[in-house]
Design an enzyme around this catalytic site. Structure first.
Site, PDB file in Angstrom:
ATOM      1  N   THR A  41       6.430   0.415   7.650  1.00 23.21           N
ATOM      2  CA  THR A  41       6.896   1.804   7.648  1.00 23.21           C
ATOM      3  C   THR A  41       7.689   2.093   8.931  1.00 23.21           C
ATOM      4  O   THR A  41       8.655   2.848   8.920  1.00 23.21           O
ATOM      5  CB  THR A  41       5.700   2.767   7.517  1.00 23.21           C
ATOM      6  OG1 THR A  41       5.080   2.514   6.249  1.00 23.21           O
ATOM      7  CG2 THR A  41       6.124   4.214   7.599  1.00 23.21           C
ATOM      8  N   GLY A  94      -1.625   0.538   9.992  1.00 22.70           N
ATOM      9  CA  GLY A  94      -2.455  -0.185   9.033  1.00 22.70           C
ATOM     10  C   GLY A  94      -3.612  -0.966   9.611  1.00 22.70           C
ATOM     11  O   GLY A  94      -4.530  -1.332   8.877  1.00 22.70           O
ATOM     12  N   GLU A  95      -3.593  -1.274  10.903  1.00 22.64           N
ATOM     13  CA  GLU A  95      -4.534  -2.270  11.406  1.00 22.64           C
ATOM     14  C   GLU A  95      -5.603  -1.737  12.362  1.00 22.64           C
ATOM     15  O   GLU A  95      -6.758  -2.154  12.294  1.00 22.64           O
ATOM     16  CB  GLU A  95      -3.750  -3.402  12.079  1.00 22.64           C
ATOM     17  CG  GLU A  95      -2.910  -4.148  11.051  1.00 22.64           C
ATOM     18  CD  GLU A  95      -1.999  -5.165  11.688  1.00 22.64           C
ATOM     19  OE1 GLU A  95      -2.299  -6.352  11.621  1.00 22.64           O
ATOM     20  OE2 GLU A  95      -0.958  -4.761  12.246  1.00 22.64           O
ATOM     21  N   GLY A 116       0.803  -1.228   0.000  1.00 19.26           N
ATOM     22  CA  GLY A 116       0.000   0.000   0.000  1.00 19.26           C
ATOM     23  C   GLY A 116       0.827   1.265   0.000  1.00 19.26           C
ATOM     24  O   GLY A 116       0.424   2.265   0.567  1.00 19.26           O
ATOM     25  N   GLY A 117       1.999   1.233  -0.627  1.00 22.25           N
ATOM     26  CA  GLY A 117       2.788   2.457  -0.738  1.00 22.25           C
ATOM     27  C   GLY A 117       3.999   2.533   0.172  1.00 22.25           C
ATOM     28  O   GLY A 117       4.566   3.607   0.360  1.00 22.25           O
ATOM     29  N   SER A 170       1.541  -4.021  11.254  1.00 21.98           N
ATOM     30  CA  SER A 170       1.763  -2.566  11.169  1.00 21.98           C
ATOM     31  C   SER A 170       3.242  -2.247  11.372  1.00 21.98           C
ATOM     32  O   SER A 170       3.597  -1.273  12.026  1.00 21.98           O
ATOM     33  CB  SER A 170       0.915  -1.820  12.228  1.00 21.98           C
ATOM     34  OG  SER A 170      -0.456  -2.071  12.032  1.00 21.98           O
TER      35      SER A 170
END
Lengths: 773, 175
Positions: free
Chosen positions: A545, A730-731, A502-503, A542
């Site tokens: 990043t 993310g979660e 997702g980037g 998560s």
């Protein structure tokens, strides 16, 4: 449909000391974006190789059946068929715990799930596979395989599986009941956390609320089906091209299931079309590998959508009972939780994270949490976005809402009164570092949405309501490696092992760019295979990043240190005199001596050659944790039970948002996935133990027409475990939607819906029960 | 149960502006032909039963799920796929706006959304949010929650509008 198209995105709530950033916090175009909008990005199913052949998998039509006999002779003789395999071709895996970060299983179970040997334990369980010159020949060959089954009684609900005398999913499963060994059981594990004396505290409580909630099994719903292409080389090595969240964890799983050294396996991560936890485990890869070994060609397997529903791991359904007591001031004094998840055909239903998260948003001085991992005859569940937290938190957050109604307290005030803060202990033991729980509640309380009136319903038979809920996910750190190669033109390449769903290529590149003082576009990220970068844990928890970002920062800092030496050589000065700030090296011992990063890159060849560095991190413990609070307005049609989402606001602590657009994207996507789980999504399993709605038509995920714009508030309470304060985000965003919507329906209708999904039929039944006979 | 296979279909069509000729098994879908025969893998398979929209292409100006079109039906038709959307060396305004609005996360549904959105803007260059949501309801995205996709389509409308606005201005002047 509300239209807030013009509304400004992402009110940003900043807290604490501000580091000045040049790149972090901006919104560059993602590096892999061009290929993805042009249709050039190569996803797993897109791969073409010389000599490639195609496979197909024969699956059990029964939820539970002994395999009496398999006759392959007709399939093997069919023209165009190159290889046929069954469980007899699978090595016997040695018992070994496979810790895949967000998913823990045993190699024996991982192997059995891939292909049945003596009995099928879920509908869709592979029993044989074929490789042929093309996919249609392989499909035709499956029809020629004759399997005789002895159908066995099955258990597909938690009640069935836990009933006395229930049929056993595994005759030899040894369960653990708070450490005590149990045989002949479907309860693989029962764990307990206890603090204080909840019974005594309940006896003193002014108000007690208890609810039993039921949550449906729900699929991640990634649009790209599982796929795997494998080539078994003549020298005994194996290459696998696949869409996976973790190429190294995939390699470990394959090593254990194929009984070969991990170093003999190269996993090449392809572009991945969504995962959400569902693409951590192995499914097709060992089958493609064995078929390739048998036929000498690279073999491609792609799953059909029906099989994705039947035979891959969704998130578990569960029965969760939460009881909570408060004193006369609304302060929580005690809480208990009984959490039972249906793991599917093998143990491992994320009950421990459920116990970690169930009360994480609140200070609970006296608590007991029991959690049960129950095997049933459905495909083994997998991680699904904050695995274990949404189901358990649904019960907690609806109980909190009922308490607020009972004692007449505003739900935001109640949360601020009881919220966990840095230094508090989580119910399962660890002490929270600095966290942004209070700040997300405050962000919602301060939002335009919170202050806005709910407005009148659009017709007399419709009713409106508003609901709030909070959620938590701890996140993980673990192992990551990043290599940076500096080019003479001032551009650096960044080599990593983290699958980009997702980037994250960009969010990681931006962190390196921040240190190097260059533009995000001047960092060229590449996600490479397991032979080409050091060990890197999966994209899950998560962590990407956060932890791979930390490795990128470390590698970039090493680049700066080396470049300082080069500048000292150029200026014939002591290295200690060289300073670096905002992308410029300066000589502190002389006036007007400075070189930009790019200028100095041009002098590398004459000062000792190229610069290449590697950052290696292994971050223990939680990822710092991210909290969220969501607010939702609904309108319910009391004639049909249809629910419309009128307005939705999500606030979440990102620590420091590296690329705010992709942080918003996670929050928006998580909210909408949660809306689907809240209102529509479920496994409808028939008496035959077979899922009856295994298509995207009948497994009803939200479409663009079902949801409004999702307003986001990024809260930034720096994570003290990351150099820039970054938290994985993310979660957590899938945890609050289901209870927030239940709370909004309670507000609208005066009835409490405790079962997911809250579909029209359940809403009508609740309204009829309310009206009385 | 072995039957003599049907002869392959000989199909001629226009594909992304070029004449194309191919042989296909009678039972093959357009999606299979694009991906397996013509090596155009930008069109994705998500469900193979017409429910996800990842395989959306344009056929004679109408958007279709290519998994539901049989290859022999394509004879004489005009097909456009994601590979034909951008001008050489550039991007279609929708492709640009999807990048600028961060309207993709994993990217698997993106080609289908772009083809669908292009067809909408060709018909209704000023479609509002509700109309965009209605039009795109045949394309599933599991990552974004649709927010940024809808914004990207609105942004592309604005980017594509100046010509028309300029045209209107010129007309006013001449009148």
């Amino acid at each position: 449909m509300t239209s807030k198209t013009g509304s400004k995105k992402s009110e940003s709530k900043k807290t604490g000391a501000e580091r000045k950033f040049r790149v972090v916090g901006t919104r560059p175009i993602r590096h892999d974006g061009w290929d993805k909008v042009l249709g050039r990005a190569v996803f797993g199913a897109d791969i073409k190789l010389p000599g490639l052949v195609h496979g197909a998998v024969l699956r059990s039509p029964y939820a539970h059946a002994r395999i009496v006999k398999i006759d392959l002779s007709k399939a093997e003789a069919a023209p165009g068929v190159l290889a046929v395999m069954t469980g007899a071709d699978m090595p016997i895996a040695a018992s070994k715990v496979l810790d895949l970060g967000e998913e823990v299983t045993n190699a024996v179970f991982a192997s059995d799930r891939v292909m049945a040997r003596t009995k099928a334990v879920y509908k869709g369980h592979p029993v044989a596979a074929v490789a042929a010159v093309d996919h249609n020949v392989a499909l035709e060959a499956l029809r020629l395989i004759e399997v005789s089954y002895e159908v066995l009684p099955h258990v597909v609900t938690i009640e069935q599986a836990m009933a006395p005398g229930a049929p056993l999913v595994h005759d030899d499963l040894v369960g653990s009941d708070i450490g005590e060994r149990v045989e002949h059981t479907n309860v693989a594990d029962h764990i307990r956390y206890e603090v204080g004396d909840p019974e005594a505290a309940f006896a003193e409580a002014a108000t007690i609320v208890e609810l039993e909630c039921r949550v449906s099994r729900a699929h991640q719903g990634y649009i790209e089906p599982q796929n795997a292409t494998a080539l078994w080389h003549q020298d005994g090595k194996l290459t696998v091209w696949t869409s996976t969240q973790g190429s190294f964890s995939q390699r470990n799983s394959l090593s254990s299931v194929l009984m070969m050294p991990a170093s003999s396996i190269k996993v090449v991560p392809m572009e991945i079309g969504g995962g959400f936890g569902g693409k951590i485990g192995i499914y097709l890869e060992p089958l493609a590998a064995i078929l390739s070994r048998k036929c000498g060609h690279p073999v491609k397997l792609v799953m059909e959508r029906r099989d994705v529903f039947d035979a891959t791991g969704p998130g578990p359904g569960g029965i969760i009972r939460v009881k909570m007591g408060v004193d006369a001031h609304g302060v929580i004094t005690a809480a208990t939780a009984d959490i039972r998840y249906g793991a599917g055909a093998y143990p491992g239903a994320s009950i421990n994270p459920a116990a970690v998260c169930v009360f994480a948003c609140y200070r609970v001085p006296n608590a007991r949490i029991d959690a049960y991992d129950v095997v049933i005859n459905l495909s083994k569940t997998a991680a699904y976005r904050a695995p274990g937290s949404p189901q358990a938190s649904f019960a907690t957050e609806t109980v909190v809402d009922e308490i607020c109604r009972r004692i007449g307290m505003d739900p935001a005030e109640f949360r601020l009164l009881n919220a966990t803060r840095g230094g508090d202990r989580r119910t399962d033991g660890p002490t929270f570092p600095r966290i942004g729980n209070v700040e997300t509640v405050e962000a919602i309380r301060g939002s335009a949405h919170y202050r806005a009136k709910l407005g009148r319903a659009s017709s007399p038979t419709k009713k409106r309501g508003r609901g709030m809920a909070s959620g938590y996910w701890q996140g993980i750190g673990n192992k990551s490696t990043v290599t940076i190669n500096v080019n003479n033109d001032g551009v650096v390449s960044l080599i990593e092992g983290s699958a980009d769903i997702g980037g994250t290529r960009t969010s990681i590149a931006m962190q390196a760019a921040e240190i190097l003082g260059i533009a995000a576009e001047d960092v060229h990220p590449a996600v490479v295979d397991t032979d080409s970068i050091g060990y890197t844990d999966l994209t899950a928890g998560s962590r990407t990043t956060y932890a791979t970002g930390a490795a990128a920062i470390q590698a970039a800092e090493q680049v700066v240190e080396e470049m300082k030496k080069r500048a000292a050589l150029v200026w014939e000065t002591d290295e200690a005199n060289v300073r670096f700030a905002d992308g410029v090296f300066t000589n502190g011992a002389a006036k007007n001596q400075h070189l930009t990063f790019k200028e100095l890159c041009g002098k590398l060849d004459t000062t000792g050659g190229h610069v290449s560095t590697t950052g290696v991190v292994n971050i223990r413990g939680s990822g710092g944790g991210s909290f969220a609070t969501h607010l939702v307005d609904v309108e319910v049609d009391t004639d049909t039970g249809k629910v419309e989402i009128l307005r939705y606001t999500a606030a979440q602590d990102a620590g420091k948002a590296v690329h705010p657009a992709y942080v918003e994207g996670q929050m928006e996507g998580g909210a909408v996935q949660g809306i689907g789980w809240a209102l529509n999504e479920e496994y409808v399993v028939g008496d035959d133990g077979v899922m009856q709605n295994a298509t995207f038509l009948d497994y009803r995920m939200p479409t663009s027409l079902d949801v409004p714009m999702i307003d986001t508030i990024i809260v930034e309470v720096p994570n003290e475990r990351h150099p820039f304060g970054v938290r994985g985000i993310g979660e957590t965003c899938i945890v609050p939607p289901m209870p927030a919507i239940s709370n909004a329906l309670r507000d609208a209708l005066g009835v409490r819906l405790t079962e997911l999904p809250m579909k029209p039929g359940r809403i009508m039944a609740a309204l009829q029960a309310q009206a009385g006979p | 149960m072995t039957q003599a296979p049907l002869p392959k279909a000989h199909v001629r069509c226009q594909l992304n502006g070029q004449p194309v000729e191919f042989l296909a098994d009678q039972h093959m879908s357009l999606l299979e032909v694009l991906r397996e025969v013509l090596d155009l893998t930008g069109t994705k398979e998500g469900c193979n039963d017409g429910n996800c929209g990842a395989c959306t292409v344009s056929m004679d100006g109408r958007i279709v799920d290519s998994c539901l079109v049989l290859a022999p039906e394509v004879d004489g038709r005009t097909i456009e796929t994601i590979e034909g959307m951008a001008p050489p060396g550039g991007l279609h305004p929708l492709q640009r706006s999807f990048l600028e609005e961060a309207a993709l996360q994993c990217g698997i549904c993106t080609p289908g959304f772009l083809i669908s959105a292009k067809a909408l803007l060709e018909r209704e260059p000023d479609a509002d949010e509700h109309r965009i949501r209605h039009w795109l309801a045949g394309n599933l995205c599991r990552c974004t929650g649709y927010d940024k996709i809808v914004r990207a389509v609105l942004r592309a409308e604005t980017a594509m509008a100046p010509k028309a606005a300029a045209g209107r201005t010129r007309r006013k002047k001449s009148a």
